[in-house]
Design a protein around this motif. Sequence first.
Motif, mmCIF file in Angstrom:
data_model
loop_
_atom_site.group_PDB
_atom_site.id
_atom_site.type_symbol
_atom_site.label_atom_id
_atom_site.label_comp_id
_atom_site.label_asym_id
_atom_site.label_seq_id
_atom_site.Cartn_x
_atom_site.Cartn_y
_atom_site.Cartn_z
ATOM 1 N N SER A 38 0.829 -1.213 0.000
ATOM 2 C CA SER A 38 0.000 0.000 0.000
ATOM 3 C C SER A 38 0.862 1.260 0.000
ATOM 4 C CB SER A 38 -0.932 0.012 1.221
ATOM 5 O OG SER A 38 -0.194 -0.114 2.429
ATOM 6 N N TYR B 2 4.664 -4.865 -5.725
ATOM 7 C CA TYR B 2 3.245 -5.188 -5.549
ATOM 8 C C TYR B 2 2.683 -5.820 -6.818
ATOM 9 C CZ TYR B 2 2.950 -0.542 -7.797
ATOM 10 O OH TYR B 2 3.118 0.543 -8.635
ATOM 11 N N ASP C 15 -2.943 -6.182 -5.844
ATOM 12 C CA ASP C 15 -2.682 -5.224 -4.756
ATOM 13 C C ASP C 15 -3.072 -3.812 -5.194
ATOM 14 O OD1 ASP C 15 -1.549 -7.133 -3.027
ATOM 15 O OD2 ASP C 15 0.458 -6.833 -3.859
#
Length: 376
Positions: free
Chosen positions: A315, A333, A337
């Motif tokens: 994130s 990622y 994601d």
Amino acid sequence: MSKFDSIRPYDDSEVHEALQTHYRHPMFQALLQFTFPEKSLREIKEIINECHSIYDFQSKIIYKSVQKIMEKSTDGFSTSGFEHLNKEQSYFYLSNHRDIILDTSFINVALYDNDLVMTASAIGDNLVQKPFLMALARLNRSFLVQRSLSPREMLLSSKNLSEYVAHVLGTNNQSIWMAQREGRTKDGSDKTQQGVLKMIGMARGDQAVIPFLKDLNIRPVAISYEFDPTDILKVPELIAKSEDIVYVKSNNEDFNSILRGALGYKKRVHIATGKLDGSVFDEIDSRDLSDNDKLQELAKYIDKEIYRIYKLWPSNYIAYDLYHGTGTYSYTYTEKDKRAFERRLERRVDAASEIARESFLLMYANPVINKLKSLE
């Protein structure tokens, strides 16, 4: 009567009576039923009756409450650095601060799991105005940081608080947890306030401030949530700050943040503890600087260590790439994601508000930005 009575947690001798007084409170009952859903009221009462110390209360009830929160609101909890701590040593854990209640609760879980002494923890008295909340805080070994005082009262209160911290670490050989700043970090950029270090040093007497702080055995702590369940609640304050507008909290804002923080989905959570070598304090103290400048230099070292040990999640990297319009960290990622984060952004932020979007992205991207700066 001790001069610390107005701010200290309960003594062990006071715990049993306090529990008998407060456990019937509806909010306490809700906590107990959440923690022990499979137990009858009689069985829960037996657990209460077994608590004769703060350690009993924390290990038999609060530890299990936090485990239940983890089970329902995370995809995993991990730690690093705690295995290097001495079980016979007290530490001053100076931590970044993201969640009103869970930061210190998660740290105590990490300490308990590593067979280390759980901490006495600072909490603002503005968060425990109701008698039940005050009792719960004192049962959980929290001590009060008094707010909303006159300048003279604040000076006296700060000195008393500093003396209490030194007393707990030294005389009681008990560890302390305190946030690196007053209030939670809203923008994801964790910075130690020089004023916090100055307050801690007020009990030094004739000793120079940096050697005094060195003796407290400060350990920087970084807690990182893959998703911050209170992220959207922080955006209005960030927008107000960007527009140089005074932000005024709503009546139940802190309580709503506590509930959202506890029960909201966090994905993964990691807590890391670092270290500050004694040479750092010696080097700072040797410089020809004012005390305030020395404290500012120490704050920078603490920040750098927090950035070093901070666990970065997909994130954080996704937010960095979205904010900068790049794919710099795309290798960290997956497309899944990225889609999940973009959906989170769309659900929480008005697409027409560029300030809101930037504030939200920076909340997650700043840990990456700070880690990059710390490596320069």
